[in-house]
Design a protein around this motif. Sequence first.
Motif, short mmCIF file in Angstrom:
data_model
loop_
_atom_site.label_atom_id
_atom_site.label_comp_id
_atom_site.label_asym_id
_atom_site.label_seq_id
_atom_site.Cartn_x
_atom_site.Cartn_y
_atom_site.Cartn_z
N ALA A 61 0.85 -1.19 0.00
CA ALA A 61 0.00 0.00 0.00
C ALA A 61 0.88 1.24 0.00
CB ALA A 61 -0.92 -0.01 1.20
N ARG A 62 0.55 2.19 -0.82
CA ARG A 62 1.32 3.43 -0.89
C ARG A 62 0.39 4.59 -0.58
NH1 ARG A 62 6.30 2.51 -3.81
NH2 ARG A 62 6.25 0.38 -4.56
N GLY A 63 0.96 5.63 -0.10
CA GLY A 63 0.16 6.83 0.13
C GLY A 63 -0.09 7.11 1.60
N GLY A 64 0.51 6.41 2.49
CA GLY A 64 0.38 6.72 3.90
C GLY A 64 -0.81 6.06 4.56
N LEU A 65 -1.25 6.65 5.66
CA LEU A 65 -2.32 6.08 6.48
C LEU A 65 -3.68 6.55 6.00
CD1 LEU A 65 -0.71 6.66 9.98
CD2 LEU A 65 -0.71 4.57 8.66
N SER A 66 -4.68 5.74 6.25
CA SER A 66 -6.04 6.16 5.94
C SER A 66 -6.55 7.06 7.06
CB SER A 66 -6.95 4.93 5.78
OG SER A 66 -7.10 4.29 7.03
N GLU A 67 -7.70 7.66 6.84
CA GLU A 67 -8.28 8.55 7.84
C GLU A 67 -8.59 7.81 9.14
OE1 GLU A 67 -8.56 11.83 7.79
OE2 GLU A 67 -7.50 11.75 5.88
N THR A 68 -9.07 6.60 9.02
CA THR A 68 -9.39 5.81 10.22
C THR A 68 -8.13 5.51 11.01
OG1 THR A 68 -11.16 4.78 8.92
CG2 THR A 68 -10.56 3.71 10.99
N GLN A 69 -7.06 5.17 10.32
CA GLN A 69 -5.80 4.88 11.00
C GLN A 69 -5.24 6.13 11.68
OE1 GLN A 69 -3.72 3.31 7.62
NE2 GLN A 69 -4.18 1.16 8.17
N ARG A 70 -5.34 7.26 11.02
CA ARG A 70 -4.87 8.50 11.62
C ARG A 70 -5.67 8.84 12.87
NH1 ARG A 70 -4.87 10.81 6.13
NH2 ARG A 70 -2.77 10.48 5.34
N ALA A 71 -6.99 8.69 12.82
CA ALA A 71 -7.84 8.99 13.98
C ALA A 71 -7.48 8.05 15.13
CB ALA A 71 -9.30 8.86 13.60
N PHE A 72 -7.25 6.80 14.85
CA PHE A 72 -6.90 5.85 15.90
C PHE A 72 -5.56 6.25 16.54
CE2 PHE A 72 -4.48 2.04 17.12
CZ PHE A 72 -5.31 1.58 18.13
N LEU A 73 -4.58 6.58 15.75
CA LEU A 73 -3.27 6.97 16.29
C LEU A 73 -3.36 8.25 17.11
CD1 LEU A 73 -0.87 6.02 13.36
CD2 LEU A 73 -1.16 4.87 15.55
N LYS A 74 -4.20 9.22 16.67
CA LYS A 74 -4.37 10.45 17.45
C LYS A 74 -5.00 10.15 18.80
CE LYS A 74 -4.69 13.78 13.70
NZ LYS A 74 -5.55 14.71 12.96
N ALA A 75 -6.03 9.29 18.79
CA ALA A 75 -6.68 8.92 20.05
C ALA A 75 -5.72 8.16 20.96
CB ALA A 75 -7.91 8.06 19.77
N LEU A 76 -4.89 7.34 20.40
CA LEU A 76 -3.91 6.59 21.18
C LEU A 76 -2.85 7.53 21.77
CD1 LEU A 76 -3.10 3.69 21.95
CD2 LEU A 76 -1.64 3.67 19.94
N ALA A 77 -2.44 8.51 20.99
CA ALA A 77 -1.44 9.45 21.48
C ALA A 77 -2.01 10.33 22.58
CB ALA A 77 -0.93 10.30 20.32
N GLN A 78 -3.28 10.69 22.51
CA GLN A 78 -3.89 11.53 23.53
C GLN A 78 -4.04 10.79 24.84
OE1 GLN A 78 -7.51 12.90 21.81
NE2 GLN A 78 -6.50 14.43 20.49
N LYS A 79 -4.29 9.49 24.80
CA LYS A 79 -4.43 8.70 26.04
C LYS A 79 -3.09 8.51 26.72
CE LYS A 79 -8.55 6.15 24.78
NZ LYS A 79 -9.16 4.85 24.53
N ALA A 80 -2.01 8.47 25.97
CA ALA A 80 -0.69 8.20 26.55
C ALA A 80 -0.07 9.43 27.14
CB ALA A 80 0.26 7.68 25.48
#
Length: 80
Positions: A61-80
């Motif tokens: 897959a090329r082109g980076g992360l999907s919107e769902t993946q980005r939202a998940f990572l942002k939520a994970l970063a905010q909890k940590a």
Amino acid sequence: MVWQVLAMWAVVLTTIIWFVRDERRLRAHAALARSARYYAHAPKYRHQPSRAVLPPPPRLARGGLSETQRAFLKALAQKA
């Protein structure tokens, strides 16, 4: 005296039976090794690799992360 003679004969018979069984076992193992050696080196019994064409590897897959993946990572970063 009689029981000593019987004990000696019991030991002799046991030893002979044990020897005969061991010799048969050794011959059987040797025969098995001979047949295994034959089948390992006989050309018609050798493994032939299949000539099947393998499917192409999956595309990366090329082109980076999907919107769902980005939202998940942002939520994970905010909890940590």
